[in-house]
Design an enzyme around this catalytic site. Structure first.
Site, PDB file in Angstrom:
ATOM      1  N   ASP A 149     -14.270  13.045  34.214  1.00  0.00           N
ATOM      2  CA  ASP A 149     -14.476  11.788  33.492  1.00  0.00           C
ATOM      3  C   ASP A 149     -14.251  12.049  32.003  1.00  0.00           C
ATOM      4  O   ASP A 149     -14.966  12.849  31.389  1.00  0.00           O
ATOM      5  CB  ASP A 149     -15.898  11.281  33.744  1.00  0.00           C
ATOM      6  CG  ASP A 149     -16.100   9.848  33.294  1.00  0.00           C
ATOM      7  OD1 ASP A 149     -15.133   9.224  32.820  1.00  0.00           O
ATOM      8  OD2 ASP A 149     -17.241   9.350  33.418  1.00  0.00           O
TER       9      ASP A 149
ATOM     10  N   ASP B 171      -9.375   6.806  33.046  1.00  0.00           N
ATOM     11  CA  ASP B 171     -10.120   7.920  32.454  1.00  0.00           C
ATOM     12  C   ASP B 171     -10.965   8.726  33.431  1.00  0.00           C
ATOM     13  O   ASP B 171     -11.742   9.584  33.001  1.00  0.00           O
ATOM     14  CB  ASP B 171     -11.019   7.407  31.316  1.00  0.00           C
ATOM     15  CG  ASP B 171     -12.042   6.394  31.779  1.00  0.00           C
ATOM     16  OD1 ASP B 171     -11.897   5.860  32.891  1.00  0.00           O
ATOM     17  OD2 ASP B 171     -12.994   6.130  31.020  1.00  0.00           O
ATOM     18  N   GLU B 172     -10.833   8.494  34.725  1.00  0.00           N
ATOM     19  CA  GLU B 172     -11.612   9.318  35.658  1.00  0.00           C
ATOM     20  C   GLU B 172     -10.905   9.417  36.998  1.00  0.00           C
ATOM     21  O   GLU B 172     -10.125   8.557  37.384  1.00  0.00           O
ATOM     22  CB  GLU B 172     -13.030   8.777  35.829  1.00  0.00           C
ATOM     23  CG  GLU B 172     -13.121   7.401  36.407  1.00  0.00           C
ATOM     24  CD  GLU B 172     -14.565   6.973  36.668  1.00  0.00           C
ATOM     25  OE1 GLU B 172     -15.370   7.804  37.155  1.00  0.00           O
ATOM     26  OE2 GLU B 172     -14.883   5.805  36.396  1.00  0.00           O
TER      27      GLU B 172
END
Length: 361
Positions: free
Chosen positions: A14, A108-109
């Site tokens: 993350d 983003d993850e």
């Protein structure tokens, strides 16, 4: 017969305050300052907040006026999604050096299954550390990682040492780690479900574990099996590569509330065109159309309808969406947002769319 590993090795990576961190990386004047990515207008919303801003209670999805009340020195910058997508591609290229089993959750993850990695490493922990080091070296950004034997625990672990941290939940730790957590911290249990659990006397993972499956089924339906498992540290969900898209949608927040049907009807035409363009670019259509209405007091309603025939074109989508929205007029209060979503997706002209590694080291 090939022997299966006793436990999978799952990493959840993350990026730390991703949008805000990209902006601070690219503009040194923003570093160390409370920063929000989003719109500053009366109807603006925070898309992301730096850690400096989070210390004042600023959070993503918060109205901008609320964020400014909490942090008068908050700096706003508009989002640059093309830049974020480019950085995300760099990060995912790093992931692909270690495993082909990657499930992106957002820009983003992502989850990575490194049970059988592409490169020889002594442990999943070592792989996670190397990935974080490469992200820092190649993008100038930091990421946090969680390592465990399933997706649920890996996600919990990545939050445990944020920002720029890493945590491992071993098979021996899993049950006790979950038992001590409040249920509202469980990924997959939102505020409404947590409130229902609280009303039933379920406040921690231990409380959840003590519930008979029959009681959970009575109160939570098909989600009960998942809750029963995660309360015991069990989550058999695989890391899904190329996970099929579930819906295509668009929404619009208004600078001034809307009250009259002619204006709403025109907005539906525009939103339908945007949604259909996105469907067309992916060769998709769908049988379910949903409209979302958010009022100026932030209450919202969602209306949907599933048809036998999929949506044919933008005009057809407009007609279906307007039919769903019309009963909402005249509205009981001003409308601040409208949204349209197509789901039940399928391709437009066919059928529905469709060496053992140690965990620690």
């Amino acid at each position: 017969m090939t022997q299966q590993p006793a436990h999978r090795r799952i990493i959840h990576v993350d990026m730390d305050a991703f949008y805000a961190s990209v902006e601070q990386r690219d503009d040194p004047a923003l570093r160390g300052r409370p920063l929000a990515v989003g719109g500053l207008g009366r109807r603006g919303v925070v898309a992301a907040a730096s850690y400096e801003a989070r210390r004042f209670g600023v959070r993503s999805a918060m109205p901008s006026v609320t964020a400014l009340r909490k942090c008068p020195d908050l700096v706003f910058v508009p989002p640059r999604f093309d830049v974020y997508r480019g950085v995300s591609a760099q990060v995912h290229d790093i992931f692909s050096r270690f495993t082909p089993l990657i499930q992106p959750l957002s820009l983003d993850e992502a989850y990575l299954d490194v049970t059988r990695p592409l490169l020889p490493y002594p442990s999943a922990t070592a792989i996670a550390q190397t990935i974080r080091d490469l992200i820092r070296a190649e993008t100038g950004l930091t990421a946090s990682a969680g390592v465990s034997y399933n997706k649920f625990l890996a996600k919990l672990a990545s939050d445990y040492r944020k920002p720029d941290g890493q945590f491992v939940i071993t098979p021996r730790m899993g049950g006790d780690f979950v038992a001590a957590l409040p249920v509202e911290e469980f990924h997959g249990i939102g505020p409404a479900t947590a409130a229902r659990m609280h009303a039933l006397g379920i406040r921690t993972g231990l409380d959840l574990r003590q519930q008979p499956l029959s009681r959970l089924l009575r109160h939570f339906g098909k989600a009960a099996d998942f809750y029963y498992g995660i309360a015991r540290g069990i989550d058999e969900r695989p890391v899904e590569v190329n996970r099929p898209r579930r819906s295509v949608g668009a929404e619009k927040t208004f600078e001034a509330d809307i009250h009259d049907w002619p204006m709403a009807r025109d907005i539906v035409v525009d939103l339908s065109a945007r949604v259909w363009d996105r469907c067309t670019s992916r060769s998709l259509t769908g049988v379910t159309v949903t409209v979302k209405v958010k009022y100026n007091d932030f209450r919202q309603i969602v209306r949907g309808r599933t048809a036998e025939e999929p949506v044919h074109d933008a005009t057809d989508l407009t007609d279906r969406a307007q039919a769903l929205l019309a009963p909402c007029f005249p509205p009981p209060r001003g409308i601040r947002l409208l949204g349209i979503t197509v789901s039940g997706l399928r391709t437009r002209d066919t059928q529905p769319a469709p060496r053992q590694l140690a965990l620690f080291g």
